[in-house]
Design a protein around this motif. Structure first.
Motif, PDB file in Angstrom:
ATOM      1  N   ALA A 232       0.865  -1.183   0.000  1.00  0.00           N
ATOM      2  CA  ALA A 232       0.000   0.000   0.000  1.00  0.00           C
ATOM      3  C   ALA A 232       0.901   1.232   0.000  1.00  0.00           C
ATOM      4  N   THR A 233       0.564   2.185  -0.854  1.00  0.00           N
ATOM      5  CA  THR A 233       1.366   3.403  -0.963  1.00  0.00           C
ATOM      6  C   THR A 233       0.431   4.602  -0.912  1.00  0.00           C
ATOM      7  N   GLY A 234       0.819   5.620  -0.147  1.00  0.00           N
ATOM      8  CA  GLY A 234      -0.065   6.767   0.037  1.00  0.00           C
ATOM      9  C   GLY A 234       0.557   8.062  -0.449  1.00  0.00           C
ATOM     10  N   VAL A 235      -0.223   8.816  -1.202  1.00  0.00           N
ATOM     11  CA  VAL A 235       0.222  10.143  -1.630  1.00  0.00           C
ATOM     12  C   VAL A 235      -0.433  11.164  -0.694  1.00  0.00           C
ATOM     13  N   PHE A 236       0.384  11.726   0.165  1.00  0.00           N
ATOM     14  CA  PHE A 236      -0.113  12.665   1.174  1.00  0.00           C
ATOM     15  C   PHE A 236       0.118  14.085   0.650  1.00  0.00           C
ATOM     16  N   VAL A 287      -5.794   8.915   7.164  1.00  0.00           N
ATOM     17  CA  VAL A 287      -6.823   8.006   6.641  1.00  0.00           C
ATOM     18  C   VAL A 287      -6.731   8.041   5.127  1.00  0.00           C
ATOM     19  N   CYS A 288      -7.132   6.933   4.517  1.00  0.00           N
ATOM     20  CA  CYS A 288      -7.086   6.860   3.059  1.00  0.00           C
ATOM     21  C   CYS A 288      -8.248   7.597   2.454  1.00  0.00           C
ATOM     22  N   GLY A 289      -8.001   8.293   1.369  1.00  0.00           N
ATOM     23  CA  GLY A 289      -9.062   8.919   0.598  1.00  0.00           C
ATOM     24  C   GLY A 289      -9.260   8.137  -0.689  1.00  0.00           C
ATOM     25  N   GLU A 290      -9.329   8.866  -1.781  1.00  0.00           N
ATOM     26  CA  GLU A 290      -9.611   8.273  -3.081  1.00  0.00           C
ATOM     27  C   GLU A 290      -8.518   7.264  -3.479  1.00  0.00           C
ATOM     28  N   LYS A 291      -8.951   6.164  -4.097  1.00  0.00           N
ATOM     29  CA  LYS A 291      -7.955   5.218  -4.619  1.00  0.00           C
ATOM     30  C   LYS A 291      -7.417   5.774  -5.933  1.00  0.00           C
ATOM     31  N   ILE A 292      -6.114   5.837  -6.066  1.00  0.00           N
ATOM     32  CA  ILE A 292      -5.526   6.407  -7.293  1.00  0.00           C
ATOM     33  C   ILE A 292      -5.462   5.339  -8.371  1.00  0.00           C
ATOM     34  N   THR A 293      -4.825   4.231  -8.074  1.00  0.00           N
ATOM     35  CA  THR A 293      -4.700   3.147  -9.050  1.00  0.00           C
ATOM     36  C   THR A 293      -4.061   1.936  -8.375  1.00  0.00           C
ATOM     37  N   VAL A 294      -3.952   0.851  -9.118  1.00  0.00           N
ATOM     38  CA  VAL A 294      -3.183  -0.316  -8.671  1.00  0.00           C
ATOM     39  C   VAL A 294      -2.072  -0.525  -9.701  1.00  0.00           C
ATOM     40  N   TYR A 309      -3.175   5.188  -2.910  1.00  0.00           N
ATOM     41  CA  TYR A 309      -4.281   6.020  -2.429  1.00  0.00           C
ATOM     42  C   TYR A 309      -3.812   7.449  -2.191  1.00  0.00           C
ATOM     43  N   LEU A 310      -4.783   8.370  -2.293  1.00  0.00           N
ATOM     44  CA  LEU A 310      -4.527   9.674  -1.688  1.00  0.00           C
ATOM     45  C   LEU A 310      -4.755   9.475  -0.206  1.00  0.00           C
ATOM     46  N   CYS A 311      -4.041  10.194   0.639  1.00  0.00           N
ATOM     47  CA  CYS A 311      -4.352  10.097   2.057  1.00  0.00           C
ATOM     48  C   CYS A 311      -4.215  11.463   2.718  1.00  0.00           C
ATOM     49  N   GLU A 351       3.788   8.919 -13.094  1.00  0.00           N
ATOM     50  CA  GLU A 351       3.364   9.045 -14.494  1.00  0.00           C
ATOM     51  C   GLU A 351       1.855   8.873 -14.619  1.00  0.00           C
ATOM     52  N   PHE A 352       1.314   7.927 -13.834  1.00  0.00           N
ATOM     53  CA  PHE A 352      -0.130   7.707 -13.877  1.00  0.00           C
ATOM     54  C   PHE A 352      -0.861   8.978 -13.463  1.00  0.00           C
ATOM     55  N   MET A 353      -0.443   9.593 -12.355  1.00  0.00           N
ATOM     56  CA  MET A 353      -1.134  10.790 -11.859  1.00  0.00           C
ATOM     57  C   MET A 353      -1.004  11.938 -12.854  1.00  0.00           C
TER      58      MET A 353
END
Ligand code: SF4
Length: 365
Positions: A232-236, A287-294, A309-311, A351-353
């Protein structure tokens, strides 16, 4: 097997069929070295692109030795195996210090440089300096597993010794570099995983061909099991910036940057894992927000599935991360993320974002 005859045929084949590669025009140790390290587990078309870019950025050893580790890793981004880039920089610094900035001109001295093994030392010595040393890579091992019809995995010491002895006997004193390149090129273009025996100039000497067992050579070693990992990876985000951290020197992918996160433990959801990892790694309650991708990617024998996820923080006030698992970190503008070297999975997340409509405008600032 007539080694002299094989050597003659392969050199004639190489003269007529060799690929035009930029470091072949006027081979010199620095250029050959960089091409050889880049070519380990990378397609040749990509190597040519990277090599040209590298030579523009670091035209000589002095420029390379003066570059920071961060810059060198960034230039290497996309080739993987970042320890190779670190070793190249270390070796350049050593040549500046111990060899007055002149690339060493003996096999033993070249072999003693950081990150240079038997194969690379043989390739540099023979191609750039005309020293009669073999350069035995996977292509060459495959070719000889067939020419000599070796019925054991090529990882076995005895098999490698057989090949080395055969190559040494064939190495022509006047063209050792061309002969080594001929063998590698032949292995890449003719005697590949699926050999093109009908167009082979040494078919008459091939023992596996004579026995009808070319498809069974080389003998493969028992397969190593694949290990699957869920992460699991979070973009804060805070004030339009994203939190990244730099990995420790003794970690996997040392010195590369990443978004905090980690392995999902048994019984955890990705969201729970991320909350735990953020708390452990940077002492932030999220806390986790929107799922970005897998994102799925392979690393040696690992197959990684990374849930991204965004967090956001559960606390009021500005976040104050404490970097327990990194050498440094901080909040950076998304548009500057391309200045940092990331491991493959995290680079793909960036790159995805950048391309996804939900996040792309963040990268315009
Ligand atoms: Fe390779 Fe076939 Fe030539 Fe043997 S005959 S060396 S297997 S291409």
């Amino acid at each position: 097997m007539d080694g002299k005859k094989i050597s003659k045929e392969l050199l004639a084949w190489y003269d007529a069929n060799k690929r035009e590669l930029p470091w072949r025009h006027a081979p010199e140790p620095y250029g050959v070295w960089i091409s050889e390290i880049m070519a380990q587990q990378t397609q040749m078309e990509r190597v040519v692109q990277y090599w040209k870019r590298w030579m523009e950025r670091y035209p000589d050893l002095t420029t390379l030795a003066g570059a920071s580790e961060e810059e060198v890793l960034k230039s290497w981004e996309g080739l993987g195996y970042y320890s190779r880039a670190r070793n190249i920089r270390k070796a350049a610094a050593l040549i500046m210090d111990a060899h007055n900035g002149v690339f060493p001109n003996s096999f033993e001295e070249i072999r003693s440089l950081p990150g240079i093994g038997e194969y690379t030392a043989g390739a540099i010595s023979s191609i750039a300096l005309g020293i009669a040393e073999p350069a035995i890579d996977a292509n060459v091992l495959r070719v000889f597993s067939r020419l000599l019809n070796i019925s054991m995995p090529m990882k076995e010491k005895i098999a490698r010794e057989q090949v080395e002895s055969a190559v040494r006997n064939m190495l022509p004193a006047d063209r050792p570099g061309d002969f080594n390149q001929a063998l590698m090129e032949f292995g890449a273009l003719i005697c590949g995983k699926r050999p093109h025996c009908s167009g082979c100039p040494v078919q008459f000497q091939c023992q596996a061909y004579a026995e009808g067992v070319t498809a069974e050579r080389p003998v493969l070693p028992p397969k190593k099991s694949i290990i699957k990992i869920e992460m699991a990876t979070g973009v804060f985000e805070h004030n339009g910036k994203m939190l990244i951290q730099k990995r420790k020197p003794d970690d996997v992918w040392p010195g590369l940057w990443e978004f905090p996160g980690g392995v999902i433990e048994e019984g955890e959801t990705p969201e729970q894992a991320l909350a735990r990892e953020y708390s452990e790694e940077v002492e932030l309650d999220v806390v986790c927000g929107e799922k970005i991708t897998v994102i799925s990617y392979a690393y040696t024998r690992y197959r990684v599935t990374m849930h991204c996820y965004l967090c956001r923080s559960v606390n009021e006030g500005p976040p104050e991360p404490v970097f327990n698992e990194a050498v440094e970190g901080g909040f950076v503008l998304p548009s500057t993320l391309s200045d940092y070297a990331f491991p493959a999975g995290h680079r793909r997340l960036v790159e995805f974002m950048r391309k996804d409509m939900r996040f792309a405008d963040r990268f315009l600032i």
